[in-house]
Scaffold this motif. Structure first.
Motif, PDB file in Angstrom:
ATOM      1  N   ALA A 195       0.831  -1.209   0.000  1.00  0.00           N
ATOM      2  CA  ALA A 195       0.000   0.000   0.000  1.00  0.00           C
ATOM      3  C   ALA A 195       0.863   1.256   0.000  1.00  0.00           C
ATOM      4  O   ALA A 195       1.831   1.354   0.756  1.00  0.00           O
ATOM      5  N   ASP A 196       0.523   2.189  -0.859  1.00  0.00           N
ATOM      6  CA  ASP A 196       1.094   3.535  -0.807  1.00  0.00           C
ATOM      7  C   ASP A 196       2.614   3.553  -0.963  1.00  0.00           C
ATOM      8  O   ASP A 196       3.339   4.035  -0.099  1.00  0.00           O
ATOM      9  N   MET A 197       3.072   3.074  -2.104  1.00  0.00           N
ATOM     10  CA  MET A 197       4.504   3.187  -2.386  1.00  0.00           C
ATOM     11  C   MET A 197       4.925   4.639  -2.609  1.00  0.00           C
ATOM     12  O   MET A 197       6.052   5.024  -2.297  1.00  0.00           O
ATOM     13  N   HIS A 198       4.048   5.452  -3.222  1.00  0.00           N
ATOM     14  CA  HIS A 198       4.365   6.859  -3.534  1.00  0.00           C
ATOM     15  C   HIS A 198       5.670   6.971  -4.322  1.00  0.00           C
ATOM     16  O   HIS A 198       6.461   7.890  -4.111  1.00  0.00           O
ATOM     17  N   GLY A 223       2.161  11.211  -8.146  1.00  0.00           N
ATOM     18  CA  GLY A 223       2.150  11.946  -9.399  1.00  0.00           C
ATOM     19  C   GLY A 223       2.747  13.331  -9.325  1.00  0.00           C
ATOM     20  O   GLY A 223       3.411  13.779 -10.265  1.00  0.00           O
ATOM     21  N   THR A 224       2.547  14.039  -8.228  1.00  0.00           N
ATOM     22  CA  THR A 224       3.027  15.410  -8.106  1.00  0.00           C
ATOM     23  C   THR A 224       4.539  15.506  -8.272  1.00  0.00           C
ATOM     24  O   THR A 224       5.062  16.476  -8.835  1.00  0.00           O
ATOM     25  N   ASP A 225       5.255  14.496  -7.781  1.00  0.00           N
ATOM     26  CA  ASP A 225       6.722  14.515  -7.841  1.00  0.00           C
ATOM     27  C   ASP A 225       7.287  13.671  -8.971  1.00  0.00           C
ATOM     28  O   ASP A 225       8.509  13.502  -9.067  1.00  0.00           O
ATOM     29  N   THR A 226       6.431  13.166  -9.820  1.00  0.00           N
ATOM     30  CA  THR A 226       6.854  12.247 -10.873  1.00  0.00           C
ATOM     31  C   THR A 226       7.084  12.994 -12.181  1.00  0.00           C
ATOM     32  O   THR A 226       6.178  13.655 -12.692  1.00  0.00           O
ATOM     33  N   THR A 227       8.265  12.887 -12.737  1.00  0.00           N
ATOM     34  CA  THR A 227       8.549  13.551 -14.012  1.00  0.00           C
ATOM     35  C   THR A 227       8.069  12.738 -15.203  1.00  0.00           C
ATOM     36  O   THR A 227       7.737  13.292 -16.243  1.00  0.00           O
ATOM     37  N   ASP A 228       8.024  11.418 -15.060  1.00  0.00           N
ATOM     38  CA  ASP A 228       7.588  10.520 -16.125  1.00  0.00           C
ATOM     39  C   ASP A 228       6.777   9.401 -15.486  1.00  0.00           C
ATOM     40  O   ASP A 228       7.346   8.453 -14.944  1.00  0.00           O
ATOM     41  N   PRO A 229       5.436   9.485 -15.513  1.00  0.00           N
ATOM     42  CA  PRO A 229       4.624   8.495 -14.805  1.00  0.00           C
ATOM     43  C   PRO A 229       4.797   7.071 -15.319  1.00  0.00           C
ATOM     44  O   PRO A 229       4.709   6.114 -14.537  1.00  0.00           O
ATOM     45  N   VAL A 230       5.047   6.904 -16.603  1.00  0.00           N
ATOM     46  CA  VAL A 230       5.264   5.552 -17.139  1.00  0.00           C
ATOM     47  C   VAL A 230       6.548   4.964 -16.573  1.00  0.00           C
ATOM     48  O   VAL A 230       6.574   3.809 -16.109  1.00  0.00           O
ATOM     49  N   GLU A 277      -1.788  12.399 -10.601  1.00  0.00           N
ATOM     50  CA  GLU A 277      -1.439  13.813 -10.445  1.00  0.00           C
ATOM     51  C   GLU A 277      -0.219  14.237 -11.262  1.00  0.00           C
ATOM     52  O   GLU A 277       0.370  15.284 -11.006  1.00  0.00           O
ATOM     53  N   SER A 278       0.136  13.429 -12.248  1.00  0.00           N
ATOM     54  CA  SER A 278       1.195  13.806 -13.187  1.00  0.00           C
ATOM     55  C   SER A 278       0.554  14.070 -14.540  1.00  0.00           C
ATOM     56  O   SER A 278      -0.403  14.825 -14.629  1.00  0.00           O
ATOM     57  N   LEU A 331     -11.642  -2.652  -6.675  1.00  0.00           N
ATOM     58  CA  LEU A 331     -12.476  -1.509  -7.049  1.00  0.00           C
ATOM     59  C   LEU A 331     -11.681  -0.216  -7.031  1.00  0.00           C
ATOM     60  O   LEU A 331     -10.731  -0.055  -6.259  1.00  0.00           O
ATOM     61  N   ASP A 332     -12.096   0.703  -7.888  1.00  0.00           N
ATOM     62  CA  ASP A 332     -11.520   2.039  -7.940  1.00  0.00           C
ATOM     63  C   ASP A 332     -12.299   2.927  -6.980  1.00  0.00           C
ATOM     64  O   ASP A 332     -13.448   3.274  -7.242  1.00  0.00           O
ATOM     65  N   SER A 333     -11.671   3.282  -5.851  1.00  0.00           N
ATOM     66  CA  SER A 333     -12.357   4.129  -4.865  1.00  0.00           C
ATOM     67  C   SER A 333     -12.231   5.617  -5.200  1.00  0.00           C
ATOM     68  O   SER A 333     -12.655   6.473  -4.421  1.00  0.00           O
ATOM     69  N   GLY A 334     -11.665   5.922  -6.369  1.00  0.00           N
ATOM     70  CA  GLY A 334     -11.609   7.294  -6.844  1.00  0.00           C
ATOM     71  C   GLY A 334     -10.461   8.081  -6.251  1.00  0.00           C
ATOM     72  O   GLY A 334      -9.585   7.557  -5.562  1.00  0.00           O
ATOM     73  N   ASP A 335     -10.467   9.384  -6.543  1.00  0.00           N
ATOM     74  CA  ASP A 335      -9.447  10.275  -5.992  1.00  0.00           C
ATOM     75  C   ASP A 335     -10.094  11.358  -5.139  1.00  0.00           C
ATOM     76  O   ASP A 335     -10.032  11.311  -3.927  1.00  0.00           O
ATOM     77  N   TYR A 336     -10.755  12.297  -5.787  1.00  0.00           N
ATOM     78  CA  TYR A 336     -11.392  13.384  -5.054  1.00  0.00           C
ATOM     79  C   TYR A 336     -12.817  13.570  -5.566  1.00  0.00           C
ATOM     80  O   TYR A 336     -13.148  13.217  -6.705  1.00  0.00           O
ATOM     81  N   SER A 337     -13.661  14.127  -4.736  1.00  0.00           N
ATOM     82  CA  SER A 337     -15.050  14.351  -5.110  1.00  0.00           C
ATOM     83  C   SER A 337     -15.131  15.269  -6.329  1.00  0.00           C
ATOM     84  O   SER A 337     -14.407  16.261  -6.430  1.00  0.00           O
TER      85      SER A 337
END
Length: 432
Positions: A104-107, A157-164, A191-192, A250-256
Motif C-alpha cells: 500500500a502507498d509506495m508513492h 504523481g506530483t513529484d513524478t517527471t515521467d509516470p510511465v 497527479e502527473s 475496485l476504484d475508490s476514486g481520488d477526489y469528489s
C-alpha cells in the motif's frame, strides 16, 4: 453463414464483431475466465441471438497472436500463441494455501533521485525510492506469495517527471519475480501527466499482471480498475476448475467531483451494482469466501476503538480516518452480499489495524513506501493474507477453512506482528 464482420485490436484486447448470434465459451482444454485470462485454446460455440461483440483481453506484456482456424455457421476455433501466458490463480497443492502480499502507498517517484520522508536523521542521506524497491524484493523473497496486490498511490504523481517510467520502476520487483500481480489506483497516481484511464491502460499492458481496465461486458461503470479474480482449488482436485476464493478490486476514486461535497472520492452506485451482480453470479456456483481490495477506507473504519481492533491507529485527526465525507453505502452492500469476509485498503499510512464489524474485517495495510509520509522510527510495513484449505479424511483438500493475516516490518528481520485469524468456516459451511 458469415459470423464475423470485423476484428479489431486495441489496448491488448481483441474485439470480434458478429453479424448474428452470440458466443458461449466452452472450457477447452483448461479453464478460462473471459476478460481475465487467455488460455492456449479458446473454443467458441455459436449459440443464440443477442450478443453482437465478444472481447478477449490479454494480461500479457504484448498482445498474443490470434489465429482464426475454422469458421462455419456453428463453430469458431481460435488458437492463441500464449508463450508468455499467466497461469490460473490456484491454491498450492502441497500446503493447501493461497498467499497474498499487499503493498500500500509506495508513492514512487523518480527512483534514486527521490528522497525519503519521515525517516530517522541517520537514514536521510542514503534513503530514496530504492529503499521501497528493496523492501518489496525482501518481502517477495521471504513470503513467496501467490499474488501481489498494490492498493493505490503506487506512484506520487506530483513529484513524478515521467509516470510511465515511475510505474515501471515501482512494479519492477513484481514483474521480475514472475509472480502474478494486481493493482488498483489511489488518489495521487493521476497527479502527473497521465489520466486514471491512461494509468490503468499502462498497468494492464505490463508483464504478469492480472489487472483489468474494467469488467468485461460492462458498458457503464465509474472509475478504472474495477474487476474480480477467481482463485481455484488445487490442481487436479475436485475444485481445481472452480473458484473457492473470490477477489474483488475496485476504484475508490481520488477526489469528489461534486462541488457541494468536499474531500475524497467514493465507490459509486454503478460499481456497487457490478459488485452485487458479480457476487451473486459467483455465489450461485459456490459459497466461496471473498476479499475486497481498494484504496480509500470506508467511513465504517471509524467504528472502532483500541479495544476492538488489532494493530494501531496513529493518524492525527478526530476521527483519524480519511474516508469520503459522504457514505456511499458500500459497506451495507458488502454486508448484504454476504461473501466478502475482509476489506483491505491503504491511504492512511499510520493506521495498520484490522477490526471486525457486522461479520466483515476492515483492515489497513500500513504505509509501505519511503517517499510516502510516515513517522520517523516507525517501520514501514506490509500486510500478508493467507487462506488455508481444510484437509479431508482421505487426504485431499476441501474448501477454504480459515483466512488469517499478519504484517511484516521493514527492519533487519522483517519482523512478523499482529498475527490474527480473520474468518473461519463453521461446520454448517458458513463462516464467522
Amino acid at each position: 453463414m458469415q459470423l464475423i464482420s470485423e476484428i479489431q485490436t486495441k489496448h491488448n484486447c481483441v474485439t470480434i464483431t458478429l453479424t448474428a448470434g452470440a458466443l458461449t465459451l466452452r472450457r477447452s482444454p483448461i479453464t478460462i475466465s473471459a476478460g481475465t485470462l487467455i488460455s492456449v485454446y479458446l473454443e467458441i460455440i455459436y449459440h443464440h441471438p443477442g450478443v453482437k461483440k465478444v472481447q478477449f483481453c490479454s494480461t500479457m506484456g504484448r498482445l498474443p497472436m490470434i489465429i482464426v482456424v475454422f469458421i462455419s455457421s456453428f463453430s469458431l476455433l481460435i488458437s492463441v500463441n500464449a508463450s508468455d501466458g499467466i497461469r490460473q490463480l490456484r491454491f498450492d497443492k502441497n500446503k493447501g494455501e493461497f498467499k497474498i502480499l499487499q503493498v500500500a502507498d509506495m508513492h514512487y517517484a523518480n527512483g534514486k533521485k527521490t528522497k525519503c520522508r519521515d525517516v530517522l536523521p541517520k537514514q536521510v542521506a542514503h534513503c530514496s525510492d530504492l529503499n521501497t524497491t528493496y523492501f518489496i524484493e525482501r518481502m517477495i523473497q521471504a513470503e513467496k506469495p501467490d499474488l501481489i496486490v498494490f492498493t493505490g498511490d503506487n506512484i506520487y504523481g506530483t513529484d513524478t517527471t515521467d509516470p510511465v517510467a515511475s510505474m515501471n520502476a515501482a512494479f519492477a520487483p513484481a514483474v521480475s519475480s514472475n509472480i502474478p500481480w494486481a493493482a488498483v489506483l489511489g488518489n495521487h497516481d493521476q497527479e502527473s501527466t497521465l489520466s486514471r484511464e491512461g494509468l490503468m491502460k499502462h498497468i494492464v499492458g505490463m508483464n504478469h499482471t492480472l489487472s483489468q481496465l474494467n469488467p468485461f461486458g460492462v458498458d457503464v461503470i465509474d472509475g478504472f480498475g474495477n474487476y474480480n479474480l477467481e482463485v481455484h482449488g488445487t490442481e487436479g482436485s475436485s475444485s481445481g476448475n472452480e473458484s473457492i476464493l473470490n477477489l474483488y478490486f475496485l476504484d475508490s476514486g481520488d477526489y469528489s467531483t461534486v462541488p457541494a461535497i468536499p474531500g475524497y472520492g467514493w465507490i459509486k452506485p454503478s460499481q456497487q451494482f457490478w459488485f452485487q451482480q458479480t457476487s451473486m453470479k459467483l455465489q450461485r456456483k459456490s459459497k466461496a469466501p471473498g476479499l475486497a481490495y481498494f484504496h480509500i477506507p470506508l467511513p465504517e473504519y471509524s467504528s472502532f476503538d483500541s479495544s476492538s481492533y488489532t494493530g494501531v491507529e496513529l493518524e492525527p485527526g478526530n476521527p483519524p480516518i480519511s474516508s469520503a465525507s459522504v457514505n456511499s453505502g458500500f459497506f451495507t452492500t458488502l454486508v448484504g452480499a454476504g461473501d466478502v469476509k475482509a476489506v483491505f485498503v491503504g491511504h492512511d499510512h499510520l493506521n495498520d489495524f484490522c477490526g471486525e464489524l457486522t461479520g466483515i474485517n476492515l483492515c489497513y495495510a500500513g504505509g509501505f513506501g519511503y517517499h510516502a509520509y510516515g513517522k520517523a522510527g516507525w517501520s514501514r510495513r506490509s500486510r500478508v493474507v493467507v487462506a488455508s484449505l481444510e484437509k479431508k479424511s482421505n487426504g485431499s483438500w476441501g474448501a477454504v477453512e480459515f483466512i488469517k493475516t499478519y504484517k511484516r516490518l521493514d527492519d533487519g528481520n522483517l519482523t512478523v506482528i499482529d498475527d490474527q485469524v480473520l474468518w473461519t468456516k463453521t461446520p454448517s459451511g458458513n463462516g464467522r
